[in-house]
Design an enzyme around this catalytic site. Structure first.
Site, mmCIF file in Angstrom:
data_model
loop_
_atom_site.group_PDB
_atom_site.id
_atom_site.type_symbol
_atom_site.label_atom_id
_atom_site.label_comp_id
_atom_site.label_asym_id
_atom_site.label_seq_id
_atom_site.Cartn_x
_atom_site.Cartn_y
_atom_site.Cartn_z
ATOM 1 N N THR A 61 0.855 -1.185 0.000
ATOM 2 C CA THR A 61 0.000 0.000 0.000
ATOM 3 C C THR A 61 0.886 1.227 0.000
ATOM 4 O O THR A 61 2.025 1.173 0.489
ATOM 5 C CB THR A 61 -0.934 0.048 1.228
ATOM 6 N N ASN B 9 -0.736 4.046 1.026
ATOM 7 C CA ASN B 9 -1.562 4.857 1.925
ATOM 8 C C ASN B 9 -0.833 5.038 3.266
ATOM 9 O O ASN B 9 -0.647 4.081 4.022
ATOM 10 C CB ASN B 9 -2.911 4.136 2.105
ATOM 11 N N ALA B 10 -0.398 6.273 3.539
ATOM 12 C CA ALA B 10 0.442 6.539 4.710
ATOM 13 C C ALA B 10 -0.279 6.192 6.019
ATOM 14 O O ALA B 10 0.350 5.713 6.961
ATOM 15 C CB ALA B 10 0.862 8.002 4.717
ATOM 16 N N LYS C 28 -2.446 3.781 6.460
ATOM 17 C CA LYS C 28 -2.413 2.324 6.631
ATOM 18 C C LYS C 28 -1.022 1.872 7.055
ATOM 19 O O LYS C 28 -0.880 1.002 7.910
ATOM 20 C CB LYS C 28 -2.793 1.634 5.319
ATOM 21 N N ASP D 42 -7.182 -5.636 1.811
ATOM 22 C CA ASP D 42 -8.261 -4.967 1.101
ATOM 23 C C ASP D 42 -9.367 -4.809 2.114
ATOM 24 O O ASP D 42 -9.678 -5.737 2.869
ATOM 25 C CB ASP D 42 -8.741 -5.767 -0.106
ATOM 26 N N ASP E 182 -14.167 6.857 8.909
ATOM 27 C CA ASP E 182 -14.063 6.843 10.380
ATOM 28 C C ASP E 182 -15.017 7.803 11.102
ATOM 29 O O ASP E 182 -15.622 7.421 12.107
ATOM 30 C CB ASP E 182 -12.619 7.133 10.819
ATOM 31 N N HIS F 6 -11.191 -3.695 12.198
ATOM 32 C CA HIS F 6 -11.176 -4.821 11.267
ATOM 33 C C HIS F 6 -9.745 -5.200 10.904
ATOM 34 O O HIS F 6 -9.398 -6.369 10.844
ATOM 35 C CB HIS F 6 -11.984 -4.452 10.017
ATOM 36 N N ARG F 7 -8.898 -4.169 10.687
ATOM 37 C CA ARG F 7 -7.500 -4.454 10.334
ATOM 38 C C ARG F 7 -6.776 -5.109 11.501
ATOM 39 O O ARG F 7 -6.020 -6.052 11.334
ATOM 40 C CB ARG F 7 -6.788 -3.155 9.932
#
Ligand code: IMP
Length: 199
Positions: A8, A10-11, A13, A70, A151, A176-177
Site C-alpha cells: 500500500t 496509503n500513509a 495504513k 483490502d 471513520d 477490522h484491520r
C-alpha cells in the site's frame, strides 16, 4: 530476513501496520519505497481476492515477502455497498461521507461493518489470507477529526464515539484491520522466520 513489503502507499495504513506489527522484528517497507512498481489493478470480486492480487503483485515485483489488505465498509441497508468499491465510491473522504449520509437519509437501519482481508505472498504464491470485521452503525452526521476514510461516521458497537473520535490506540485494538492482523501475526512470526532463511 531483510524486509517485508506492505502493498500500500496509503500513509495512514502504513502507520497502522507499523503499530500492529510493532512486536515483530522486521523492517516494513511500503509501495512508497518502490515508486517504479506499476499500478495494481484490483479486479477481484471480494476483499479476499483483491488482497491476494495485491500481495502477489507486490511480492513478485519486489522479490520480498509482501502482505496486502483490502478493506471497506459494508452497509446493510445498501445491500452491503460500498463494499469493495469503498475507495471508488467518491473522490475524496468528505465526498464519500456526504454521499453515504445522503443515501441513508431517513433510513432507520444504519447497521454496517468494516471488513478487512489480509493476504501474505512470497515466491509467486499466496501463503495465507486472514479476515477481520468490526460491527457498528453509521451516525447521522460526521464526528471527530481522527483516522481516515469513513471513520467519522462509523460508531463501533460498545462505544459512544466514532472511529474519528476514538484515540488511535483504541481503534488499533478493535478495528477490522487489527482483528485480521491478530489472526495473521502468529503466521507472520512463525512462517516468515522460515522464509527468512531463504530471503
Ligand atoms: P482499500 O483497502 O485501500 O481498497 O481501501 C478501502 C477503502 O475503505 C478506503 O479508501 C476507505 O475509504 C475505506 N476504509 C478502509 N478501512 C477503513 C478504516 O479503518 N476507516 C475508515 N475507512 C476505511
Amino acid at each position: 530476513m531483510s524486509f517485508i513489503v506492505a502493498a500500500t502507499a496509503n500513509a495512514h495504513k502504513v502507520e497502522e501496520y507499523k503499530k500492529l506489527l510493532g512486536d515483530i522484528d522486521v523492517e516494513i517497507k511500503s509501495l512508497a519505497d518502490f515508486p517504479d512498481m506499476p499500478e495494481i489493478e484490483e479486479n477481484g470480486s471480494t476483499f479476499k481476492e483483491n488482497a491476494e492480487i495485491k500481495a502477489l503483485a507486490a511480492s513478485k515485483f519486489t522479490g520480498a515477502p509482501a502482505f496486502a489488505d483490502d478493506s471497506g465498509l459494508e452497509v446493510d441497508a445498501l445491500d452491503k455497498r460500498p463494499g469493495i468499491y469503498s475507495s471508488r465510491y467518491a473522490t475524496t473522504d468528505p465526498e464519500r461521507i456526504a454521499k453515504l449520509l445522503s443515501e441513508l437519509d431517513g433510513c432507520g437501519n444504519r447497521r454496517a461493518r468494516f471488513v478487512c482481508a489480509i493476504s501474505i505472498a512470497f515466491n509467486g504464491e499466496v501463503l495465507e489470507t486472514f479476515e477481520g470485521t468490526v460491527e457498528g452503525n453509521i451516525t447521522l452526521a460526521p464526528r471527530g477529526e481522527g483516522g481516515f476514510g469513513y471513520d467519522p461516521v462509523f460508531q463501533p458497537d460498545g462505544y459512544d464515539q466514532t472511529f474519528g473520535e476514538l484515540p488511535q490506540e483504541v481503534k488499533n485494538q478493535i478495528s477490522h484491520r487489527a482483528r485480521a492482523f491478530a489472526n495473521a501475526v502468529d503466521f507472520v512470526e512463525n512462517e516468515l522466520a522460515a522464509i527468512g532463511d531463504v530471503f
